[in-house]
Motif scaffolding. Structure first.
Motif, PDB file in Angstrom:
ATOM      1  N   LEU A 137       0.746  -1.093  -0.036  1.00  0.00           N
ATOM      2  CA  LEU A 137       0.026  -0.103   0.037  1.00  0.00           C
ATOM      3  C   LEU A 137       0.812   1.328  -0.004  1.00  0.00           C
ATOM      4  N   HIS A 138       2.253   1.159  -0.243  1.00  0.00           N
ATOM      5  CA  HIS A 138       2.944   2.329  -0.389  1.00  0.00           C
ATOM      6  C   HIS A 138       2.418   3.288  -1.455  1.00  0.00           C
ATOM      7  N   PRO A 139       2.363   4.606  -0.977  1.00  0.00           N
ATOM      8  CA  PRO A 139       1.579   5.511  -1.907  1.00  0.00           C
ATOM      9  C   PRO A 139       2.548   5.412  -3.282  1.00  0.00           C
ATOM     10  N   GLN A 140       3.709   5.003  -3.464  1.00  0.00           N
ATOM     11  CA  GLN A 140       4.267   5.062  -4.851  1.00  0.00           C
ATOM     12  C   GLN A 140       3.811   3.727  -5.559  1.00  0.00           C
ATOM     13  N   VAL A 141       3.263   2.869  -4.913  1.00  0.00           N
ATOM     14  CA  VAL A 141       2.643   1.429  -5.515  1.00  0.00           C
ATOM     15  C   VAL A 141       1.155   1.688  -5.680  1.00  0.00           C
ATOM     16  N   PHE A 142       0.675   1.864  -4.563  1.00  0.00           N
ATOM     17  CA  PHE A 142      -1.043   1.900  -4.366  1.00  0.00           C
ATOM     18  C   PHE A 142      -1.205   3.492  -4.425  1.00  0.00           C
ATOM     19  N   ALA A 143      -1.352   4.199  -5.550  1.00  0.00           N
ATOM     20  CA  ALA A 143      -1.248   5.573  -5.502  1.00  0.00           C
ATOM     21  C   ALA A 143      -2.845   6.074  -5.517  1.00  0.00           C
ATOM     22  N   LEU A 144      -2.991   7.601  -5.346  1.00  0.00           N
ATOM     23  CA  LEU A 144      -4.378   7.991  -5.657  1.00  0.00           C
ATOM     24  C   LEU A 144      -4.949   7.634  -6.836  1.00  0.00           C
ATOM     25  N   GLY A 145      -6.275   7.184  -6.853  1.00  0.00           N
ATOM     26  CA  GLY A 145      -6.605   6.438  -8.070  1.00  0.00           C
ATOM     27  C   GLY A 145      -6.840   4.915  -8.028  1.00  0.00           C
ATOM     28  N   SER A 146      -5.892   4.419  -7.131  1.00  0.00           N
ATOM     29  CA  SER A 146      -6.029   3.014  -7.095  1.00  0.00           C
ATOM     30  C   SER A 146      -7.209   2.406  -6.122  1.00  0.00           C
ATOM     31  N   ALA A 147      -7.375   1.228  -6.671  1.00  0.00           N
ATOM     32  CA  ALA A 147      -8.693   0.547  -6.059  1.00  0.00           C
ATOM     33  C   ALA A 147      -8.481  -0.961  -6.298  1.00  0.00           C
ATOM     34  N   ALA A 148      -8.636  -1.844  -5.205  1.00  0.00           N
ATOM     35  CA  ALA A 148      -8.557  -3.305  -5.415  1.00  0.00           C
ATOM     36  C   ALA A 148      -9.537  -4.165  -4.318  1.00  0.00           C
ATOM     37  N   GLN A 149      -9.897  -5.138  -4.887  1.00  0.00           N
ATOM     38  CA  GLN A 149     -10.815  -6.205  -4.121  1.00  0.00           C
ATOM     39  C   GLN A 149      -9.431  -6.883  -3.411  1.00  0.00           C
ATOM     40  N   THR A 150      -9.533  -6.803  -2.226  1.00  0.00           N
ATOM     41  CA  THR A 150      -8.462  -7.406  -1.346  1.00  0.00           C
ATOM     42  C   THR A 150      -9.260  -7.920   0.045  1.00  0.00           C
ATOM     43  N   ALA A 151      -8.291  -8.520   1.033  1.00  0.00           N
ATOM     44  CA  ALA A 151      -8.821  -8.975   2.425  1.00  0.00           C
ATOM     45  C   ALA A 151      -8.248  -7.908   3.287  1.00  0.00           C
ATOM     46  N   LEU A 152      -9.135  -7.395   4.184  1.00  0.00           N
ATOM     47  CA  LEU A 152      -8.439  -6.722   5.363  1.00  0.00           C
ATOM     48  C   LEU A 152      -8.821  -7.266   6.453  1.00  0.00           C
ATOM     49  N   GLY A 153      -8.088  -7.990   7.200  1.00  0.00           N
ATOM     50  CA  GLY A 153      -8.381  -8.797   8.330  1.00  0.00           C
ATOM     51  C   GLY A 153      -8.748 -10.002   7.825  1.00  0.00           C
ATOM     52  N   GLU A 154     -10.065 -10.488   8.213  1.00  0.00           N
ATOM     53  CA  GLU A 154     -10.541 -11.656   7.553  1.00  0.00           C
ATOM     54  C   GLU A 154     -11.804 -11.386   6.574  1.00  0.00           C
ATOM     55  N   ALA A 155     -11.949  -9.830   6.073  1.00  0.00           N
ATOM     56  CA  ALA A 155     -13.063  -9.527   5.541  1.00  0.00           C
ATOM     57  C   ALA A 155     -12.695  -9.265   4.224  1.00  0.00           C
ATOM     58  N   GLY A 156     -13.689  -9.433   3.136  1.00  0.00           N
ATOM     59  CA  GLY A 156     -13.126  -9.190   1.829  1.00  0.00           C
ATOM     60  C   GLY A 156     -13.604  -7.486   1.626  1.00  0.00           C
ATOM     61  N   VAL A 157     -12.750  -6.863   1.046  1.00  0.00           N
ATOM     62  CA  VAL A 157     -13.290  -5.341   0.885  1.00  0.00           C
ATOM     63  C   VAL A 157     -12.685  -4.955  -0.560  1.00  0.00           C
TER      64      VAL A 157
END
Length: 196
Positions: A137-157
């Motif tokens: 999630l470093h801002p140079q990688v996951f920058a403004l305008g990025s969106a991803a389906q991922t897991a946070l804890g054990e929840a899909g987000v």
């Protein structure tokens, strides 16, 4: 006489607990966001018709979103987007998009009740998210305008970067997992709060 149902957020009772974290960590719910799933060929006339309704071209790069006014168009798969709006009515948004794309083989479905939205802001935002998210999630990688389906804890987000400094994220979570995620965020944020 018909009963009138009052909308109730799954995190309505969490507001006070979120407020206790301030000012070190800012967690707020953005309840009742209008959400529509849109399917259409972005390179055909349906894509152009949808863009005309939305006021912005459909993003075709995976894991990105585009914005216009208070709306966001999130790429969630080939020929599939999640359209969110803070002000449009669910019925109107669905009807406008469906009318625009149906003749071109597309479809639009209101899914506003599926998810709620959390906003996580502050200097420790990345510290909190990296406790339960495997993405870089470093801002140079996951920058403004990025969106991803991922897991946070054990929840899909669906996680959206809302600035270029790693201090502001929007988290879309299924309503059935919202309370779990709220508890997870409060626990993950505890070490960064000012209260002993």
């Amino acid at each position: 006489m018909a009963d009138v149902l009052t909308p109730r957020s799954p995190l309505q009772s969490w507001r006070e607990r979120f407020a206790q974290l301030a000012p070190s960590v800012d967690i707020t719910e953005e309840p009742f966001t209008t959400m529509t799933t849109l399917w259409v060929d972005p390179s055909g006339p349906g894509g152009a018709a949808a863009a005309k309704v939305l006021g912005v071209d459909l993003p075709v790069t995976p894991c990105t979103y585009a914005t216009h006014s208070d709306s966001a168009v999130i790429w969630v798969g080939p020929e599939e987007w999640l359209v969110t709006s803070a002000s449009a009515s669910p019925v109107a948004q669905e009807q406008e998009l469906r009318s625009a794309v149906a003749a071109h083989g597309g479809s639009a479905t209101d899914v506003s009740g599926q998810r709620t939205t959390l906003r996580l802001r502050g200097p420790h935002t990345l510290d909190i998210l990296t406790k339960g998210c495997s993405l870089d999630l470093h801002p140079q990688v996951f920058a403004l305008g990025s969106a991803a389906q991922t897991a946070l804890g054990e929840a899909g987000v669906i996680l959206m970067a809302m600035d270029g400094t790693g201090t502001d994220y929007r988290i879309l979570v299924r309503s059935s997992f919202a309370r779990y995620l709220a508890d997870w965020l409060l626990d993950a944020a505890a070490e960064f709060t000012d209260t002993p």
